[in-house]
Design an enzyme around this catalytic site. Structure first.
Site, PDB file in Angstrom:
ATOM      1  N   GLU A 302       5.147 -10.429   7.232  1.00  0.00           N
ATOM      2  CA  GLU A 302       6.290  -9.532   7.018  1.00  0.00           C
ATOM      3  C   GLU A 302       7.194 -10.051   5.905  1.00  0.00           C
ATOM      4  O   GLU A 302       7.691  -9.274   5.085  1.00  0.00           O
ATOM      5  CB  GLU A 302       7.100  -9.364   8.320  1.00  0.00           C
ATOM      6  CG  GLU A 302       6.332  -8.728   9.469  1.00  0.00           C
ATOM      7  CD  GLU A 302       6.006  -7.252   9.256  1.00  0.00           C
ATOM      8  OE1 GLU A 302       6.391  -6.691   8.225  1.00  0.00           O
ATOM      9  OE2 GLU A 302       5.335  -6.674  10.143  1.00  0.00           O
ATOM     10  N   ARG A 306       7.554  -7.916   2.413  1.00  0.00           N
ATOM     11  CA  ARG A 306       8.878  -7.303   2.216  1.00  0.00           C
ATOM     12  C   ARG A 306       9.753  -8.123   1.267  1.00  0.00           C
ATOM     13  O   ARG A 306      10.374  -7.576   0.356  1.00  0.00           O
ATOM     14  CB  ARG A 306       9.597  -7.146   3.561  1.00  0.00           C
ATOM     15  CG  ARG A 306       8.808  -6.283   4.552  1.00  0.00           C
ATOM     16  CD  ARG A 306       9.603  -5.977   5.802  1.00  0.00           C
ATOM     17  NE  ARG A 306       8.725  -5.543   6.887  1.00  0.00           N
ATOM     18  CZ  ARG A 306       9.062  -4.696   7.849  1.00  0.00           C
ATOM     19  NH1 ARG A 306      10.266  -4.184   7.880  1.00  0.00           N
ATOM     20  NH2 ARG A 306       8.208  -4.368   8.795  1.00  0.00           N
ATOM     21  N   ASP A 435      -5.419  -2.512   9.362  1.00  0.00           N
ATOM     22  CA  ASP A 435      -5.224  -1.521   8.300  1.00  0.00           C
ATOM     23  C   ASP A 435      -5.209  -2.068   6.871  1.00  0.00           C
ATOM     24  O   ASP A 435      -6.038  -1.724   6.029  1.00  0.00           O
ATOM     25  CB  ASP A 435      -3.944  -0.706   8.575  1.00  0.00           C
ATOM     26  CG  ASP A 435      -2.708  -1.567   8.895  1.00  0.00           C
ATOM     27  OD1 ASP A 435      -2.827  -2.810   8.921  1.00  0.00           O
ATOM     28  OD2 ASP A 435      -1.619  -0.988   9.106  1.00  0.00           O
ATOM     29  N   GLU A 570       3.377   5.901   5.786  1.00  0.00           N
ATOM     30  CA  GLU A 570       1.974   6.015   5.338  1.00  0.00           C
ATOM     31  C   GLU A 570       1.592   7.416   4.858  1.00  0.00           C
ATOM     32  O   GLU A 570       0.855   7.563   3.872  1.00  0.00           O
ATOM     33  CB  GLU A 570       1.020   5.553   6.455  1.00  0.00           C
ATOM     34  CG  GLU A 570       1.041   4.054   6.723  1.00  0.00           C
ATOM     35  CD  GLU A 570       2.274   3.579   7.501  1.00  0.00           C
ATOM     36  OE1 GLU A 570       2.961   4.434   8.104  1.00  0.00           O
ATOM     37  OE2 GLU A 570       2.552   2.366   7.488  1.00  0.00           O
ATOM     38  N   THR A 659       1.492  -3.488   0.177  1.00  0.00           N
ATOM     39  CA  THR A 659       1.480  -2.656   1.382  1.00  0.00           C
ATOM     40  C   THR A 659       2.886  -2.326   1.870  1.00  0.00           C
ATOM     41  O   THR A 659       3.062  -1.585   2.832  1.00  0.00           O
ATOM     42  CB  THR A 659       0.643  -3.312   2.496  1.00  0.00           C
ATOM     43  OG1 THR A 659       0.391  -2.360   3.521  1.00  0.00           O
ATOM     44  CG2 THR A 659       1.331  -4.543   3.061  1.00  0.00           C
TER      45      THR A 659
HETATM   46  C1  DMJ Z   1       5.152  -1.665   6.643  1.00  0.00           C
HETATM   47  O1  DMJ Z   1       5.767  -2.848   6.877  1.00  0.00           O
HETATM   48  C2  DMJ Z   1       3.908  -1.823   5.857  1.00  0.00           C
HETATM   49  O2  DMJ Z   1       3.537  -0.616   5.288  1.00  0.00           O
HETATM   50  C3  DMJ Z   1       2.763  -2.350   6.668  1.00  0.00           C
HETATM   51  O3  DMJ Z   1       1.582  -2.392   5.936  1.00  0.00           O
HETATM   52  C4  DMJ Z   1       2.558  -1.481   7.869  1.00  0.00           C
HETATM   53  N1  DMJ Z   1       3.745  -1.297   8.609  1.00  0.00           N
HETATM   54  C5  DMJ Z   1       4.960  -0.948   7.919  1.00  0.00           C
HETATM   55  C6  DMJ Z   1       5.168   0.530   7.721  1.00  0.00           C
HETATM   56  O4  DMJ Z   1       4.690   1.334   8.661  1.00  0.00           O
END
Ligand code: DMJ
Length: 671
Positions: A302, A306, A435, A570, A659
């Site tokens: 995370e 982020r 994912d 998403e 992501t």
């Molecule tokens: C985000 O932190 C990122 O997109 C991660 O890959 C999946 N979860 C959240 C958003 O849903």
């Protein structure tokens, strides 16, 4: 009020009483004198009288016309318009008391009343269109005043709007403020859109007078996203400034790592949206307050996607080395996570102490977590010329590449940090815990200039594995979805998280991968759209269950425990890719519907947006009092990019999005 008609009665006294009684004598002497005149003199006098008579008639008709005009105007000026909504009489106190015989007009109004009547924001009532025809005037054609062009002026492609000559300046202003007011007035609810085929009439004074239907221009969707961002930021600023997350209902904050997560996640979004003031205040906080030397446990994945991702992309966009320095700092502090027996990283790191550990209950890490930090650490190595970051994450990729336990390229959800092996091998999903493994295979291949063939092979094999093991179609509508495999049995459920897949497939197809990837992307995009469209709030649940039986009427079912919506990105992420590659405007419309649903059901009046507990109950969506940082970092950013007409804004041939939607450059070939 004094009636101007009374001016018509003009009394003229020609003589006194005495001269009137002697009239006969006077008429006789006049005749005698006339007879004494020469013929020339008589002709001259007759000509003069005739001339005076004609002049008299002409000037009478013109005066009468003027008086009529003044009379009309004086009646109309008893009304002024207010607020563009209608008419009200001037309060009696404002009607000037004029001396008898004086026709009222603005020029005659006492100075203390004049400003009230001349305020530019109070336009005079426009005349109805029937009165617009240019009046015929006497005089030679060259001097006749033609109807003013502005009376029927057309504004760049719009329906012609009738405009009064004397309001020319004010007209443009009114239309602009009308459009602006549309956005303002509709804040927090639904913004009207031509995408929905709605047609409006101009709701101002012009509309009242002309009642001419005008097809609405499309609402400025890009501006609507900016407005949504500002609203979210307002809440964060007021109640959670410098903290990780806003709790918009209780007007306070939540802490996860204590690192201003929302602020950092949102930095590049502000830059992209052009929100300079907001960006400047956030930068100031990062410069003066942000410190990574805290005794705090953070999640490696995370904080990488982020914080490290957010700082790196903001550095690239702004060129401001503050963000690179901060990125180096956090990147370095996360490295202890890789000090494990297997070199598969632990999930948690204490960035102040420099220690790392797995979660308390297991020595496993999540597969998606250890395989979705590569884009960021590779980029950090490229920027710092320090290979340690790239080496650490590529070691993980190498190990996972050759690990046993995959099923046709699909990976299990857990990996052990001691043995380096997959654990709990029976479950396969494209959702939570797996994912972004698939996403990062493709994106690393793109980031590195399409040279790392093992990444591509793993990606292609995995998509084949999805097709072979997880794809199904619903009944009755034949929606394609990606189910989950559990000990050989398909569970027909799909996380909202899986909706990243249409976008990723489309990105691959755009880069030369098989065309059937795009076919699948189109089908899955439709399903993700339906996950929103079929819910009563217009918002997707966290998990959807799909019907495979013939006798059922509904394609999608939602279990009570899965009815929440966390403002996830998403679907809008995939809509952005799909629109960029197909230019099919339906994807924009779908995204617009989603934004409106967020505004309708998750927007908190005092600022911010909240996740909700029940997407099936529009009357009580059960606000959960939390705005995730990815709403600003991802959801609004992708919506903005979806609606923006600027294809070169973060071109997908130049950037890969991590992501968490932080764009990182595709490396130049030389790197
Ligand atoms: C985000 O932190 C990122 O997109 C991660 O890959 C999946 N979860 C959240 C958003 O849903």
């Amino acid at each position: 009020m004094y009636s101007p008609q009374r001016k018509d009665f003009v009394s003229l006294t020609l003589g006194d009483q005495h001269s009137y009684t002697n009239g006969k004598h006077r008429r006789q002497s006049c005749w005698r004198k006339w007879k004494q005149l020469s013929r020339l003199q008589r002709s001259l006098i007759l000509f003069l009288l005739a001339f005076l008579f004609i002049c008299g008639i002409l000037s009478y008709s013109s005066l009468a016309e003027q008086w009529r005009g003044l009379s009309d105007r004086s009646l109309k000026e008893d009304w002024v318009e207010i607020d563009n909504r209608g008419l009200r009489p001037i309060p009696p106190g404002l009607i000037p008391k004029l001396p008898p015989g004086v026709v009222p007009g603005v020029q005659d109004v006492p100075p203390e009343v004049l400003p009230e009547l001349q305020r530019p924001s109070i336009p005079i009532l426009p005349k109805p269109p029937a009165m617009r025809k240019p009046p015929s005037k006497r005089g030679p054609p060259a001097l006749q005043k033609r109807g003013n062009v502005s009376d029927w002026q057309e504004k760049d492609g719009e329906e012609p709007v009738i405009k009064r000559e004397d309001e020319e300046g004010k007209e443009a202003k009114t239309v602009i403020s009308w459009r602006g007011a549309m956005i303002e007035a509709e804040q927090g609810t639904e913004l009207q859109s031509t995408a929905h085929g709605k047609v409006g009439t101009v709701a101002n004074a012009e509309g009242a007078a002309n009642l001419k239907p005008v097809t609405e221009k499309p609402v400025d969707r890009v501006e609507a996203v900016r407005e949504a961002f500002r609203h979210a930021w307002k809440g964060y600023k007021a109640f959670a400034w410098g903290h990780d997350e806003l709790k918009p209902i209780s007007k306070t904050h939540g802490e996860w790592f204590g690192l201003g997560l929302t602020l950092i996640d949102a930095l590049d979004t502000m830059w992209i949206l052009g929100l300079k003031e907001e960006f400047a205040e956030a930068r100031k906080w990062a410069e003066t307050e942000l410190s990574f030397s805290k005794n705090v446990d953070v999640n490696l994945f995370e904080s990488t996607i982020r914080i490290l991702g957010g700082l790196l992309s903001t550095y690239h966009l702004s060129g401001d080395t503050l963000f690179l320095d901060k990125a180096k700092d956090i990147g370095f502090r996360l490295m202890p996570a890789f000090k494990t027996p297997s070199k598969i990283p632990y999930s948690d790191v204490n960035i102040g102490k420099g220690t790392a550990h797995p979660p308390r209950w297991t020595t496993d890490s999540t597969v998606a977590e250890v395989t979705s930090i590569q884009l960021e650490f590779r980029e950090l190595s490229r920027l710092t010329q320090d290979p340690q970051y790239q080496n650490a994450v590529e070691e993980v990729t190498r190990q996972v590449h050759r690990l046993e336990g995959k099923r046709d390229g699909l990976v299990p959800m857990f990996i052990n940090t001691n043995s380096g092996k997959f654990t709990r091998r029976g479950a396969f999903t494209l959702g939570a815990r797996a994912d972004s493994y698939y996403e990062y295979l493709l994106k690393q291949w793109l980031q590195g200039g399409k040279k790392e063939t093992e990444l591509l092979e793993d990606y292609l094999q995995a998509i084949e594995g999805v097709k072979k093991n997880l794809l199904r179609q619903t009944s009755p509508s034949k929606l394609t979805f990606v189910g989950e495999l559990s000990n050989g049995r398909l569970n027909p459920k799909m996380d909202h998280l899986v909706c990243f897949l249409p976008g990723t497939l489309a990105l691959g197809a755009h880069n030369g991968l098989p065309a059937d990837h795009m076919d699948l992307a189109l089908q899955l995009m439709e399903t993700c759209h339906q996950m929103y469209a079929q819910m009563e709030t217009g918002l997707s649940p966290e998990i959807a269950h799909f019907n495979l039986q013939n006798h059922n009427e509904r394609d999608i079912d939602v279990k009570p425990a899965d009815r929440h919506n966390l403002l996830r990105p998403e679907t809008v992420e995939s809509l952005f890719y799909m629109y960029r590659f197909t230019k099919d405007s339906k994807y924009r419309d779908w995204g617009w519907d989603i934004l409106q649903s967020f505004n309708k059901h998750t927007r908190v009046p005092s600022g911010g947006y909240t996740s909700i507990g029940n997407v099936r109950d529009p009357l009580n969506p059960a606000p959960r009092d939390k705005m995730e940082s990815f709403f600003l970092g991802e959801t609004l950013k992708y919506l903005f990019l979806l609606f923006s007409d600027d294809n070169e804004l973060l071109s997908l041939d130049k950037y890969v999005f991590n992501t968490e939607a932080h764009p990182l450059p595709i490396w130049p070939t030389a790197s």
